[in-house]
Design a protein around this motif. Structure first.
Motif, mmCIF file in Angstrom:
data_model
loop_
_atom_site.group_PDB
_atom_site.id
_atom_site.type_symbol
_atom_site.label_atom_id
_atom_site.label_comp_id
_atom_site.label_asym_id
_atom_site.label_seq_id
_atom_site.Cartn_x
_atom_site.Cartn_y
_atom_site.Cartn_z
ATOM 1 N N ALA A 132 0.833 -1.209 0.000
ATOM 2 C CA ALA A 132 0.000 0.000 0.000
ATOM 3 C C ALA A 132 0.866 1.256 0.000
ATOM 4 O O ALA A 132 0.573 2.237 -0.700
ATOM 5 N N SER A 133 1.947 1.255 0.774
ATOM 6 C CA SER A 133 2.819 2.428 0.808
ATOM 7 C C SER A 133 3.526 2.614 -0.527
ATOM 8 O O SER A 133 3.766 3.744 -0.961
ATOM 9 N N LEU A 134 3.862 1.509 -1.206
ATOM 10 C CA LEU A 134 4.461 1.614 -2.536
ATOM 11 C C LEU A 134 3.459 2.203 -3.528
ATOM 12 O O LEU A 134 3.828 3.030 -4.380
ATOM 13 N N ALA A 135 2.202 1.814 -3.414
ATOM 14 C CA ALA A 135 1.172 2.356 -4.300
ATOM 15 C C ALA A 135 1.051 3.868 -4.127
ATOM 16 O O ALA A 135 0.907 4.612 -5.105
ATOM 17 N N ARG A 136 1.134 4.334 -2.871
ATOM 18 C CA ARG A 136 1.073 5.777 -2.644
ATOM 19 C C ARG A 136 2.333 6.460 -3.170
ATOM 20 O O ARG A 136 2.254 7.549 -3.742
ATOM 21 N N CYS A 137 3.474 5.831 -2.984
ATOM 22 C CA CYS A 137 4.734 6.406 -3.463
ATOM 23 C C CYS A 137 4.704 6.608 -4.979
ATOM 24 O O CYS A 137 5.160 7.632 -5.491
ATOM 25 N N LEU A 138 4.153 5.630 -5.691
ATOM 26 C CA LEU A 138 4.093 5.700 -7.152
ATOM 27 C C LEU A 138 2.792 6.308 -7.662
ATOM 28 O O LEU A 138 2.597 6.418 -8.881
ATOM 29 N N GLU A 139 1.896 6.696 -6.731
ATOM 30 C CA GLU A 139 0.576 7.234 -7.105
ATOM 31 C C GLU A 139 -0.083 6.316 -8.133
ATOM 32 O O GLU A 139 -0.629 6.764 -9.148
ATOM 33 N N ALA A 140 -0.035 5.030 -7.838
ATOM 34 C CA ALA A 140 -0.498 4.020 -8.791
ATOM 35 C C ALA A 140 -1.851 3.458 -8.377
ATOM 36 O O ALA A 140 -2.074 3.171 -7.192
ATOM 37 N N PRO A 141 -2.762 3.276 -9.325
ATOM 38 C CA PRO A 141 -4.008 2.565 -9.019
ATOM 39 C C PRO A 141 -3.703 1.128 -8.639
ATOM 40 O O PRO A 141 -2.740 0.533 -9.121
ATOM 41 N N LEU A 142 -4.539 0.590 -7.775
ATOM 42 C CA LEU A 142 -4.278 -0.729 -7.223
ATOM 43 C C LEU A 142 -5.433 -1.671 -7.531
ATOM 44 O O LEU A 142 -6.606 -1.308 -7.409
ATOM 45 N N ILE A 143 -5.093 -2.877 -7.951
ATOM 46 C CA ILE A 143 -6.089 -3.926 -8.193
ATOM 47 C C ILE A 143 -5.853 -5.026 -7.172
ATOM 48 O O ILE A 143 -4.738 -5.533 -7.036
ATOM 49 N N LEU A 144 -6.904 -5.377 -6.442
ATOM 50 C CA LEU A 144 -6.804 -6.365 -5.378
ATOM 51 C C LEU A 144 -7.243 -7.735 -5.886
ATOM 52 O O LEU A 144 -8.329 -7.890 -6.451
ATOM 53 N N VAL A 145 -6.384 -8.724 -5.680
ATOM 54 C CA VAL A 145 -6.714 -10.109 -6.002
ATOM 55 C C VAL A 145 -7.244 -10.761 -4.730
ATOM 56 O O VAL A 145 -6.548 -10.789 -3.703
ATOM 57 N N VAL A 146 -8.471 -11.261 -4.779
ATOM 58 C CA VAL A 146 -9.138 -11.819 -3.604
ATOM 59 C C VAL A 146 -9.374 -13.310 -3.814
ATOM 60 O O VAL A 146 -9.985 -13.713 -4.817
ATOM 61 N N ASP A 147 -8.885 -14.111 -2.897
ATOM 62 C CA ASP A 147 -9.185 -15.544 -2.907
ATOM 63 C C ASP A 147 -10.613 -15.710 -2.394
ATOM 64 O O ASP A 147 -10.888 -15.508 -1.212
ATOM 65 N N ALA A 148 -11.528 -16.080 -3.296
ATOM 66 C CA ALA A 148 -12.949 -16.138 -2.949
ATOM 67 C C ALA A 148 -13.400 -17.531 -2.533
ATOM 68 O O ALA A 148 -14.604 -17.810 -2.491
ATOM 69 N N THR A 149 -12.475 -18.391 -2.200
ATOM 70 C CA THR A 149 -12.817 -19.751 -1.797
ATOM 71 C C THR A 149 -13.794 -19.742 -0.620
ATOM 72 O O THR A 149 -13.551 -19.093 0.403
ATOM 73 N N LYS A 150 -14.921 -20.424 -0.785
ATOM 74 C CA LYS A 150 -15.935 -20.573 0.273
ATOM 75 C C LYS A 150 -16.383 -19.229 0.844
ATOM 76 O O LYS A 150 -16.567 -19.079 2.056
ATOM 77 N N MET A 151 -16.558 -18.252 -0.032
ATOM 78 C CA MET A 151 -16.947 -16.911 0.402
ATOM 79 C C MET A 151 -17.879 -16.315 -0.633
ATOM 80 O O MET A 151 -17.697 -16.520 -1.833
#
Length: 467
Positions: free
Chosen positions: A110-129
């Protein structure tokens, strides 16, 4: 007014290790590369194997971005330099999105994303959810200010009904778009072992990456992901000089061992040596090919244990390295390179003689013996460091000393303040102009390392030619 750069970019992150961000990162890089886009991949943190896979997937060399080694200005400067001529940058995060060095999350993805002002895509393990995924995503989106969570990719979904409920829940309860839903992959396409993923040198990379790219292309909205990367704001160039000015240190030819056993090198380390004036020659410790005349030798990390039989059988190379060390050639060895310079490697109940530059033995253990960042204080001058300096690096090794080192016979130049090292909080074994240890360094973190290496190699060359 600092110059700004239009750099399409994004960061892929997970809630934890094992969420699937490596698979998604590789698939995205490969899919975009196959479509004709020039992608520069990046890996957050100290990692060689994931970076090698990313390089293969994108068809371009990956760079590592690490805030423990580098200041934010250095990270931004390196990112801008490496992005020159590329259409988009894809950064694979590490660990969980907010996991860093402390409870403040310093040095996290997250701190790297702010440093680079980069949009972030979250990969979520959706197993049993299902609906719970919406709560998690909503919590992530609001956890830290300044985070641009631009979308999620749901991994390991069970089928159409599962995907439908997941998508409806996330779209109803959050404002975060679902960019794709990936099916479960029956078999892990890149299995793991003691040092992480199997390397691309030991598997058919194309046979793995192309099917991953097919899965991504069939289940993820690539156009929307490209639009997210394109929407990244202009990135201001910091007032920071990446590379020291060339100092006219003299001629020097430095051999870099690159073969199946030794290939853990940051590209910036090799570039730093070249910028300091070295001519780089690639050599191998596995085959009998003759070496050019060298003035210095760099042996990186890798997997000497799995190829110990071949390394041990190449007695000509073992004797050559022993002789070069005795002659005073500057030799720098990291982790696997240190194991090669020891007397032997014990692996799977067999012992293989090695170069014997240092009178100790190593063996592979079942669990890690050193893992994570290190901080070392240099206690004595060497060809590469000066007493009193502090080194920031990292270590990741399953091997240890199988024989009790004779501390009176050995000379350790590093005192480890954070980390494990070779023995009893010590690292950086030295003899003649050879330095070896479990510590890995990044040249941008120790800017004097490469110029000193080249200067020592040039001095050795002049002395040899004067004989």
């Amino acid at each position: 007014m600092h110059k700004t750069h239009e750099l399409p970019r994004l960061i892929l992150a997970g809630l934890s290790g094992g969420a699937g961000k490596t698979i998604v990162s590789l698939g995205l890089c490969r899919a975009f590369s196959r479509s004709g886009k020039s992608i520069r991949p990046f890996k957050k943190g100290p990692d060689y194997i994931d970076a090698a896979w990313l390089s293969l997937a994108a068809g371009n060399t990956a760079a590592n971005l690490d805030s423990y080694f580098m200041s934010d200005d250095c990270v931004r400067a390196l990112f801008i330099e490496r992005m020159r001529g590329f259409e988009a940058g894809i950064v694979e995060g590490n660990r969980g999105l907010f996991d860093g060095m402390d409870s403040e999350g310093s040095m996290s993805t997250a701190s790297l994303a702010r440093c680079l002002e980069a949009p972030l895509i979250l990969v979520v393990d959706a197993t049993k959810m299902t609906r719970t995924a919406a709560a998690i995503i909503q919590g992530v989106a609001g956890f830290e200010p300044g985070l641009n969570l631009a979308g999620v990719i749901l991994n390991r979904t069970a089928g159409p009904r599962h995907r439908k409920i997941l998508r409806e829940s996330i779209e109803r309860y959050t404002s975060i778009p679902v960019l794709g839903t990936l099916p479960k992959i029956a078999d892990n396409p890149i299995p793991e072992r003691h040092m992480g993923l199997w390397s691309n040198r030991e598997m058919d990379g194309a046979a793995i990456l192309d099917p991953l790219a097919d899965i991504i292309a069939d289940n993820v909205d690539l156009d929307r992901i490209q639009s997210i990367a394109d929407a990244a704001p202009p990135l201001a160039a910091p007032d920071y000089t990446l590379w020291p000015e060339a100092q006219g240190l003299g001629e020097a030819v430095i051999g870099v061992v690159k073969d199946e056993a030794f290939w853990f090198y940051y590209p910036e380390n090799i570039e730093a040596l070249e910028r300091a004036g070295a001519t780089i020659r690639t050599v191998s410790l596995l085959d009998s090919a003759p070496w050019p005349e060298l003035d210095g030798l760099y042996i990186g990390g890798g997997f000497p244990e799995t190829l110990a039989e071949r390394l041990s059988a190449n007695t000509a190379a073992l004797e050559r390295v022993r002789s070069l060390s005795r002659a005073g050639m500057p030799i720098y060895a990291e982790c696997g390179g240190f194991m090669y310079l020891a007397r032997s490697i014990e692996y799977q109940d067999r012992t293989y003689p090695m170069a014997g530059v240092f009178p100790l033995d190593t063996r592979l253990c079942e669990r890690p013996k050193g893992l994570g960042y290190i901080q070392a204080r240099v206690e004595s001058d060497t060809a590469f460091y000066k007493a009193g300096e502090t080194i920031h690096g990292h270590e990741f090794h399953y091997s240890c000393c199988s024989s009790q080192p004779d501390e009176e016979e050995l000379h350790f130049s590093f005192k480890i303040n954070r980390g494990s090292g070779i023995h009893n909080g010590r690292d950086g074994l030295t003899v003649n102009n050879t330095l070896a240890g479990y510590s890995h360094i990044h040249a941008l973190s120790v800017p004097k390392w490469a110029p000193r290496f080249v200067a020592a190699a040039s001095k050795f060359r002049k002395a040899r030619n004067a004989e």
